[in-house]
Write an enzyme that holds these catalytic residues in place. Sequence first.
Site, PDB file in Angstrom:
ATOM      1  N   GLY A  20       0.626  -1.193   0.113  1.00 52.62           N
ATOM      2  CA  GLY A  20       0.006  -0.118   0.011  1.00 52.62           C
ATOM      3  C   GLY A  20       0.860   1.331  -0.074  1.00 52.62           C
ATOM      4  O   GLY A  20       2.004   1.209   0.257  1.00 52.62           O
ATOM      5  N   ILE A  24       1.962   5.166   1.197  1.00 54.65           N
ATOM      6  CA  ILE A  24       2.630   5.452   2.472  1.00 54.65           C
ATOM      7  C   ILE A  24       1.308   5.823   3.481  1.00 54.65           C
ATOM      8  O   ILE A  24       0.584   6.704   3.010  1.00 54.65           O
ATOM      9  CB  ILE A  24       3.359   6.776   2.559  1.00 54.65           C
ATOM     10  CG1 ILE A  24       4.556   6.347   1.713  1.00 54.65           C
ATOM     11  CG2 ILE A  24       3.973   7.321   3.856  1.00 54.65           C
ATOM     12  CD1 ILE A  24       5.474   7.565   1.233  1.00 54.65           C
ATOM     13  N   GLY A  25       0.914   5.118   4.487  1.00 56.95           N
ATOM     14  CA  GLY A  25      -0.156   5.404   5.450  1.00 56.95           C
ATOM     15  C   GLY A  25      -1.335   4.515   5.149  1.00 56.95           C
ATOM     16  O   GLY A  25      -2.419   4.887   5.758  1.00 56.95           O
ATOM     17  N   GLY A  51      -1.749   1.685   6.025  1.00 54.68           N
ATOM     18  CA  GLY A  51      -2.027   0.619   7.114  1.00 54.68           C
ATOM     19  C   GLY A  51      -1.553  -1.099   6.906  1.00 54.68           C
ATOM     20  O   GLY A  51      -2.182  -1.960   7.260  1.00 54.68           O
ATOM     21  N   LYS A  52      -0.534  -1.001   6.115  1.00 54.01           N
ATOM     22  CA  LYS A  52      -0.287  -2.360   5.509  1.00 54.01           C
ATOM     23  C   LYS A  52       0.568  -2.915   6.704  1.00 54.01           C
ATOM     24  O   LYS A  52       0.325  -4.412   6.841  1.00 54.01           O
ATOM     25  CB  LYS A  52       0.791  -2.171   4.378  1.00 54.01           C
ATOM     26  CG  LYS A  52       1.974  -1.237   4.494  1.00 54.01           C
ATOM     27  CD  LYS A  52       2.606  -0.978   2.943  1.00 54.01           C
ATOM     28  CE  LYS A  52       3.641   0.099   3.026  1.00 54.01           C
ATOM     29  NZ  LYS A  52       2.983   1.580   3.362  1.00 54.01           N
ATOM     30  N   THR A  89       0.278  -2.645   9.895  1.00 50.19           N
ATOM     31  CA  THR A  89      -0.943  -3.055  10.886  1.00 50.19           C
ATOM     32  C   THR A  89      -1.465  -4.516  10.502  1.00 50.19           C
ATOM     33  O   THR A  89      -1.682  -5.382  11.253  1.00 50.19           O
ATOM     34  CB  THR A  89      -2.034  -1.894  10.957  1.00 50.19           C
ATOM     35  OG1 THR A  89      -1.549  -0.638  11.589  1.00 50.19           O
ATOM     36  CG2 THR A  89      -2.985  -2.373  12.104  1.00 50.19           C
ATOM     37  N   TYR A 116      13.784  13.750   2.820  1.00 50.79           N
ATOM     38  CA  TYR A 116      12.372  14.688   3.110  1.00 50.79           C
ATOM     39  C   TYR A 116      12.763  16.048   3.259  1.00 50.79           C
ATOM     40  O   TYR A 116      12.379  17.169   2.808  1.00 50.79           O
ATOM     41  CB  TYR A 116      11.700  14.314   4.328  1.00 50.79           C
ATOM     42  CG  TYR A 116      10.836  12.993   3.887  1.00 50.79           C
ATOM     43  CD1 TYR A 116       9.957  13.051   2.765  1.00 50.79           C
ATOM     44  CD2 TYR A 116      10.883  11.877   4.703  1.00 50.79           C
ATOM     45  CE1 TYR A 116       9.212  11.520   2.371  1.00 50.79           C
ATOM     46  CE2 TYR A 116      10.250  10.705   4.439  1.00 50.79           C
ATOM     47  CZ  TYR A 116       9.248  10.639   3.274  1.00 50.79           C
ATOM     48  OH  TYR A 116       8.718   9.466   3.111  1.00 50.79           O
ATOM     49  N   ASP A 163       5.179  -6.936   5.009  1.00 53.13           N
ATOM     50  CA  ASP A 163       4.519  -5.671   4.749  1.00 53.13           C
ATOM     51  C   ASP A 163       4.858  -4.972   3.505  1.00 53.13           C
ATOM     52  O   ASP A 163       5.080  -3.729   3.500  1.00 53.13           O
ATOM     53  CB  ASP A 163       4.392  -4.891   6.147  1.00 53.13           C
ATOM     54  CG  ASP A 163       5.777  -4.213   6.566  1.00 53.13           C
ATOM     55  OD1 ASP A 163       6.756  -4.588   5.830  1.00 53.13           O
ATOM     56  OD2 ASP A 163       5.719  -3.403   7.452  1.00 53.13           O
TER      57      ASP A 163
END
Length: 212
Positions: free
Chosen positions: A12, A14-15, A17-18, A20, A48, A87
């Site tokens: 998935g 970024i963010g 939920g993979k 989890t 970043y 993940d």
Amino acid sequence: MTLPYNYIVIEGNIGAGKTTLAKRIAEQFQIKLVEEQFADNPFLPLFYQNPQRYSFSLELFFLAERYQQLKDRLTKQDLFQQQTVSDYILSKSLIFAKVNLNESEFSLFHRLFHIIHSHIPKPDILIYLHKDIPNLVGNIHKRGRQFELSIDKGYLRKIDEGYWEFFRQQSGYPILVIDSNGLDIVNREDDYKKIISLLSQNHATGIHRIEL
């Protein structure tokens, strides 16, 4: 219940939920968990702050770490844990590199990637947790990792497009693209069970778009 797949990948943006989901699956079915150690990458916060300067170092470090971790976990026999859930997929490195690197850097990275990629087995099934960009941004801010807070929507959109391009080029295993915008596997047990129900079924190879 047993799962009909030996090597399961949860992916998935970024963010999404993979991690989890992968952790819950590993705990419930007592199978090996391969969890990406992104915090070990010293170039991540620097990237970043200054993407142009640190993108190549970032992607090379990730590629080396992901390859070593998957090689160690997927090629070592464990009589008590034959199944594995991860993940991330190694090809994630190529997806992000195509977004982050310039043309000459990506050409070199692409060559290095294909030298090592053949040593890692393909997954038996890949689940992609799709979320709309505003929901990804919300999750990123909710978990509060300082270096991620500057990620903009355009970057997330490019990563999402990169995954779709990757999926269209794959063969040999099923890819379940699940619309997870309305799902909450942490607070709603039924949402989690819906995904497990999907994972307990045999699916044909190719891309399957699923709304739960």
